[in-house]
Design a protein around this motif. Sequence first.
Motif, PDB file in Angstrom:
ATOM      1  N   HIS A  31      31.221  37.478 109.320  1.00  0.00           N
ATOM      2  CA  HIS A  31      32.308  36.546 109.013  1.00  0.00           C
ATOM      3  C   HIS A  31      33.584  36.907 109.759  1.00  0.00           C
ATOM      4  O   HIS A  31      33.984  38.072 109.824  1.00  0.00           O
ATOM      5  CB  HIS A  31      32.565  36.514 107.502  1.00  0.00           C
ATOM      6  CG  HIS A  31      31.556  35.700 106.761  1.00  0.00           C
ATOM      7  ND1 HIS A  31      31.466  34.329 106.904  1.00  0.00           N
ATOM      8  CD2 HIS A  31      30.581  36.043 105.888  1.00  0.00           C
ATOM      9  CE1 HIS A  31      30.490  33.867 106.145  1.00  0.00           C
ATOM     10  NE2 HIS A  31      29.932  34.881 105.524  1.00  0.00           N
ATOM     11  N   ILE A  32      34.236  35.892 110.281  1.00  0.00           N
ATOM     12  CA  ILE A  32      35.454  36.077 111.065  1.00  0.00           C
ATOM     13  C   ILE A  32      36.588  36.630 110.215  1.00  0.00           C
ATOM     14  O   ILE A  32      37.589  37.135 110.747  1.00  0.00           O
ATOM     15  CB  ILE A  32      35.864  34.730 111.718  1.00  0.00           C
ATOM     16  CG1 ILE A  32      36.975  34.939 112.753  1.00  0.00           C
ATOM     17  CG2 ILE A  32      36.301  33.729 110.640  1.00  0.00           C
ATOM     18  CD1 ILE A  32      36.592  35.850 113.888  1.00  0.00           C
ATOM     19  N   ASP A  33      36.443  36.600 108.902  1.00  0.00           N
ATOM     20  CA  ASP A  33      37.470  37.140 108.011  1.00  0.00           C
ATOM     21  C   ASP A  33      37.791  38.590 108.326  1.00  0.00           C
ATOM     22  O   ASP A  33      38.897  39.062 108.044  1.00  0.00           O
ATOM     23  CB  ASP A  33      37.001  37.021 106.558  1.00  0.00           C
ATOM     24  CG  ASP A  33      36.709  35.592 106.158  1.00  0.00           C
ATOM     25  OD1 ASP A  33      37.429  35.043 105.325  1.00  0.00           O
ATOM     26  OD2 ASP A  33      35.737  35.019 106.699  1.00  0.00           O
ATOM     27  N   VAL A  34      36.835  39.314 108.902  1.00  0.00           N
ATOM     28  CA  VAL A  34      37.079  40.724 109.211  1.00  0.00           C
ATOM     29  C   VAL A  34      38.148  40.862 110.292  1.00  0.00           C
ATOM     30  O   VAL A  34      38.959  41.796 110.251  1.00  0.00           O
ATOM     31  CB  VAL A  34      35.767  41.431 109.631  1.00  0.00           C
ATOM     32  CG1 VAL A  34      35.203  40.872 110.918  1.00  0.00           C
ATOM     33  CG2 VAL A  34      35.989  42.941 109.754  1.00  0.00           C
ATOM     34  N   LEU A  35      38.196  39.953 111.242  1.00  0.00           N
ATOM     35  CA  LEU A  35      39.252  39.994 112.254  1.00  0.00           C
ATOM     36  C   LEU A  35      40.603  39.691 111.606  1.00  0.00           C
ATOM     37  O   LEU A  35      41.613  40.333 111.921  1.00  0.00           O
ATOM     38  CB  LEU A  35      38.960  39.004 113.370  1.00  0.00           C
ATOM     39  CG  LEU A  35      40.022  38.889 114.468  1.00  0.00           C
ATOM     40  CD1 LEU A  35      40.300  40.242 115.110  1.00  0.00           C
ATOM     41  CD2 LEU A  35      39.606  37.865 115.531  1.00  0.00           C
ATOM     42  N   GLY A  36      40.632  38.732 110.686  1.00  0.00           N
ATOM     43  CA  GLY A  36      41.862  38.448 109.964  1.00  0.00           C
ATOM     44  C   GLY A  36      42.336  39.648 109.161  1.00  0.00           C
ATOM     45  O   GLY A  36      43.533  39.943 109.098  1.00  0.00           O
ATOM     46  N   ARG A  41      60.135  44.417 111.950  1.00  0.00           N
ATOM     47  CA  ARG A  41      59.817  43.112 111.367  1.00  0.00           C
ATOM     48  C   ARG A  41      59.308  42.120 112.400  1.00  0.00           C
ATOM     49  O   ARG A  41      58.393  41.336 112.131  1.00  0.00           O
ATOM     50  CB  ARG A  41      61.047  42.546 110.659  1.00  0.00           C
ATOM     51  CG  ARG A  41      61.413  43.272 109.367  1.00  0.00           C
ATOM     52  CD  ARG A  41      62.432  42.460 108.571  1.00  0.00           C
ATOM     53  NE  ARG A  41      62.690  43.075 107.279  1.00  0.00           N
ATOM     54  CZ  ARG A  41      63.713  43.902 107.038  1.00  0.00           C
ATOM     55  NH1 ARG A  41      64.548  44.195 108.016  1.00  0.00           N
ATOM     56  NH2 ARG A  41      63.882  44.422 105.848  1.00  0.00           N
ATOM     57  N   GLY A  42      59.899  42.099 113.580  1.00  0.00           N
ATOM     58  CA  GLY A  42      59.519  41.105 114.573  1.00  0.00           C
ATOM     59  C   GLY A  42      58.083  41.243 115.020  1.00  0.00           C
ATOM     60  O   GLY A  42      57.324  40.264 115.016  1.00  0.00           O
ATOM     61  N   TRP A  43      57.674  42.446 115.418  1.00  0.00           N
ATOM     62  CA  TRP A  43      56.292  42.659 115.852  1.00  0.00           C
ATOM     63  C   TRP A  43      55.320  42.461 114.703  1.00  0.00           C
ATOM     64  O   TRP A  43      54.229  41.923 114.883  1.00  0.00           O
ATOM     65  CB  TRP A  43      56.139  44.056 116.446  1.00  0.00           C
ATOM     66  CG  TRP A  43      56.748  44.208 117.797  1.00  0.00           C
ATOM     67  CD1 TRP A  43      57.851  44.946 118.128  1.00  0.00           C
ATOM     68  CD2 TRP A  43      56.323  43.573 119.003  1.00  0.00           C
ATOM     69  NE1 TRP A  43      58.141  44.831 119.460  1.00  0.00           N
ATOM     70  CE2 TRP A  43      57.211  43.994 120.033  1.00  0.00           C
ATOM     71  CE3 TRP A  43      55.287  42.697 119.332  1.00  0.00           C
ATOM     72  CZ2 TRP A  43      57.073  43.562 121.350  1.00  0.00           C
ATOM     73  CZ3 TRP A  43      55.158  42.278 120.653  1.00  0.00           C
ATOM     74  CH2 TRP A  43      56.044  42.695 121.640  1.00  0.00           C
ATOM     75  N   GLY A  44      55.721  42.905 113.521  1.00  0.00           N
ATOM     76  CA  GLY A  44      54.858  42.686 112.367  1.00  0.00           C
ATOM     77  C   GLY A  44      54.672  41.215 112.076  1.00  0.00           C
ATOM     78  O   GLY A  44      53.565  40.751 111.766  1.00  0.00           O
ATOM     79  N   GLY A  45      55.752  40.429 112.183  1.00  0.00           N
ATOM     80  CA  GLY A  45      55.652  38.992 111.983  1.00  0.00           C
ATOM     81  C   GLY A  45      54.749  38.341 113.007  1.00  0.00           C
ATOM     82  O   GLY A  45      53.956  37.440 112.681  1.00  0.00           O
ATOM     83  N   ALA A  46      54.840  38.777 114.265  1.00  0.00           N
ATOM     84  CA  ALA A  46      53.982  38.219 115.308  1.00  0.00           C
ATOM     85  C   ALA A  46      52.512  38.479 114.999  1.00  0.00           C
ATOM     86  O   ALA A  46      51.654  37.591 115.165  1.00  0.00           O
ATOM     87  CB  ALA A  46      54.357  38.818 116.663  1.00  0.00           C
ATOM     88  N   LEU A  47      52.208  39.676 114.550  1.00  0.00           N
ATOM     89  CA  LEU A  47      50.820  40.000 114.200  1.00  0.00           C
ATOM     90  C   LEU A  47      50.356  39.210 112.978  1.00  0.00           C
ATOM     91  O   LEU A  47      49.191  38.810 112.900  1.00  0.00           O
ATOM     92  CB  LEU A  47      50.693  41.498 113.943  1.00  0.00           C
ATOM     93  CG  LEU A  47      50.769  42.373 115.199  1.00  0.00           C
ATOM     94  CD1 LEU A  47      51.009  43.825 114.824  1.00  0.00           C
ATOM     95  CD2 LEU A  47      49.486  42.235 116.014  1.00  0.00           C
ATOM     96  N   LEU A  48      51.263  38.961 112.042  1.00  0.00           N
ATOM     97  CA  LEU A  48      50.903  38.119 110.901  1.00  0.00           C
ATOM     98  C   LEU A  48      50.570  36.708 111.365  1.00  0.00           C
ATOM     99  O   LEU A  48      49.647  36.066 110.841  1.00  0.00           O
ATOM    100  CB  LEU A  48      52.051  38.077 109.888  1.00  0.00           C
ATOM    101  CG  LEU A  48      52.135  39.215 108.887  1.00  0.00           C
ATOM    102  CD1 LEU A  48      53.359  39.044 107.992  1.00  0.00           C
ATOM    103  CD2 LEU A  48      50.873  39.289 108.037  1.00  0.00           C
ATOM    104  N   GLY A  49      51.326  36.204 112.343  1.00  0.00           N
ATOM    105  CA  GLY A  49      51.015  34.887 112.891  1.00  0.00           C
ATOM    106  C   GLY A  49      49.625  34.844 113.498  1.00  0.00           C
ATOM    107  O   GLY A  49      48.883  33.872 113.317  1.00  0.00           O
ATOM    108  N   ALA A  50      49.243  35.920 114.196  1.00  0.00           N
ATOM    109  CA  ALA A  50      47.894  35.982 114.771  1.00  0.00           C
ATOM    110  C   ALA A  50      46.839  36.035 113.680  1.00  0.00           C
ATOM    111  O   ALA A  50      45.767  35.428 113.803  1.00  0.00           O
ATOM    112  CB  ALA A  50      47.777  37.215 115.671  1.00  0.00           C
ATOM    113  N   ALA A  51      47.126  36.746 112.586  1.00  0.00           N
ATOM    114  CA  ALA A  51      46.179  36.819 111.470  1.00  0.00           C
ATOM    115  C   ALA A  51      45.984  35.447 110.834  1.00  0.00           C
ATOM    116  O   ALA A  51      44.854  35.034 110.532  1.00  0.00           O
ATOM    117  CB  ALA A  51      46.665  37.826 110.420  1.00  0.00           C
ATOM    118  N   VAL A  52      47.080  34.724 110.634  1.00  0.00           N
ATOM    119  CA  VAL A  52      46.997  33.384 110.040  1.00  0.00           C
ATOM    120  C   VAL A  52      46.245  32.440 110.962  1.00  0.00           C
ATOM    121  O   VAL A  52      45.479  31.572 110.503  1.00  0.00           O
ATOM    122  CB  VAL A  52      48.405  32.851 109.733  1.00  0.00           C
ATOM    123  CG1 VAL A  52      48.357  31.383 109.305  1.00  0.00           C
ATOM    124  CG2 VAL A  52      49.071  33.695 108.645  1.00  0.00           C
ATOM    125  N   ALA A  53      46.420  32.606 112.275  1.00  0.00           N
ATOM    126  CA  ALA A  53      45.730  31.754 113.239  1.00  0.00           C
ATOM    127  C   ALA A  53      44.289  32.176 113.457  1.00  0.00           C
ATOM    128  O   ALA A  53      43.608  31.636 114.325  1.00  0.00           O
ATOM    129  CB  ALA A  53      46.476  31.773 114.574  1.00  0.00           C
TER     130      ALA A  53
END
Length: 486
Positions: free
Chosen positions: A228-233, A248-260
């Motif tokens: 399941h792709i959930d593991v990448l998320g 915060r900025g880099w962490g936010g960017a990575l959160l955006g990738a997780a959501v996507a």
Amino acid sequence: MISARIVRTGLLLAALVAVLVLTIRYDGYHGDPAGLFWWYVACWLLFAGALWSLRRVSARHAAAVALLGGIAVAATGLTAAPRTSTDSFRYAWDGRVQAAGISPYDHTPRDPALVFLRDGWLFPSGAACAEPDMTRIAGPSGQVRCTRINRPGVHTIYPPVAEGYFLLVHSVSLDGSRHKPLQVGGALLSIGTTAALLLVLRRRGDVRCAAYWAWCPAIPVEAVNNAHIDVLGALLTVVALGVVARHRGWGGALLGAAVATKLLPVVVVPGALGGVRRVRDAAAVLLPAAVVTAMVYLPYVLVSQKSVLGYLGGYVAEEGYDDTSSAKNRFALLRLVLPDDWTLPVLAVVLASVVWWVVWRGDPERPWSGALLVTGSVFLLLTPGYSWYALLLIALVALDGRWEWLTVALAGAAKYVLAPAFDDGYAVGTTAYAIAACAVLMGWAVRRSDTGGEFRGGRRATAMSMAPEPTGGPGPCSRTGEGSES
């Protein structure tokens, strides 16, 4: 010299690995769901025993034990073809479609325009069509064929980071490798998540907590065997929360990738905002997340003729998230005590209250604590029926150390695997989630009694503190981060 405690932990892990192999190779999902679930129970009991043993292993040895054990546990998922889910077949198809230069959002697998991409593995014929989980489709010249892909008449639902991963796996796969590349990818991502947890916990927690993820039976079943792709998320979320505590900025960017990757990680965003008091600090997280999400969607928007949201709206309706009258076993705990018409308003109020509490009282040094509270609350209130969704929850448990939330993951497995064995499968899911809710409340009560009245970081340790210290309870995490070993 290897201590007796390490040897004991290793023996329990060896037993867990052996039983996991038998469980994954047991093809009982359709024919013997009750028997399969008993295998699950055996795995979870051995998992609990190994965790109990690890708590007495010193932190300086625990990282190696957790990582090596995690590698062995993940490898068990490679011992059979996908057993309890067909989602990875859609992943393989989406990768193949993209490799042909076609947007995965423009055509359904059933579409005759993509007949030239079909093969005998994803689109078999003859006796293979009698196997479980096969869907009949029209073949060339009126032939009747079938496909392993679920919902072949709808467009893909997966966000762009997931689609990019499917393309990558397809690109590096050998001809005829079928399901194995995605399973190997799942194993590597699982082990990578363990490594990320160890790095984060080495700075801000007890490294033994990483075993909550590394050794959990759900990892080889859902992340590796079912791929399941959930593991990448989950991996991106762990890294994001580890980074956002420092930048915060880099962490936010990575959160955006997780959501996507899977959308579900959006529920951890309140945790990332925990303790934020200024608008600019919140924007430092939210703006990079939004920009990254938009950037990865943009290429697919430009090349796709259909909506890049795919079947998302149909899935929400199908699962009953938008209408309690057709909700099946959705919102099961709320519907035990509320009329159906009240369920969605009460759900909104409760979740809004939890989010407000996390943002207002959260600890910016431990964003995963608030993220776990929000995510766990979402699971208990929505009572999802797919066990792999809990991979995100398990990763947050490993970061935070509150082991009682693992019972929510086990409840999801019970609902998904065990319910078909009973005439009233809905009662199984409701009961499982009710037991999990009780376990969470008991864990909360125990932690409150352990911390009652003391102050940490200038704040009173309240019943729902966002930064609870790990206690010496059933899990492996200690209060000090060091165990005793002789």
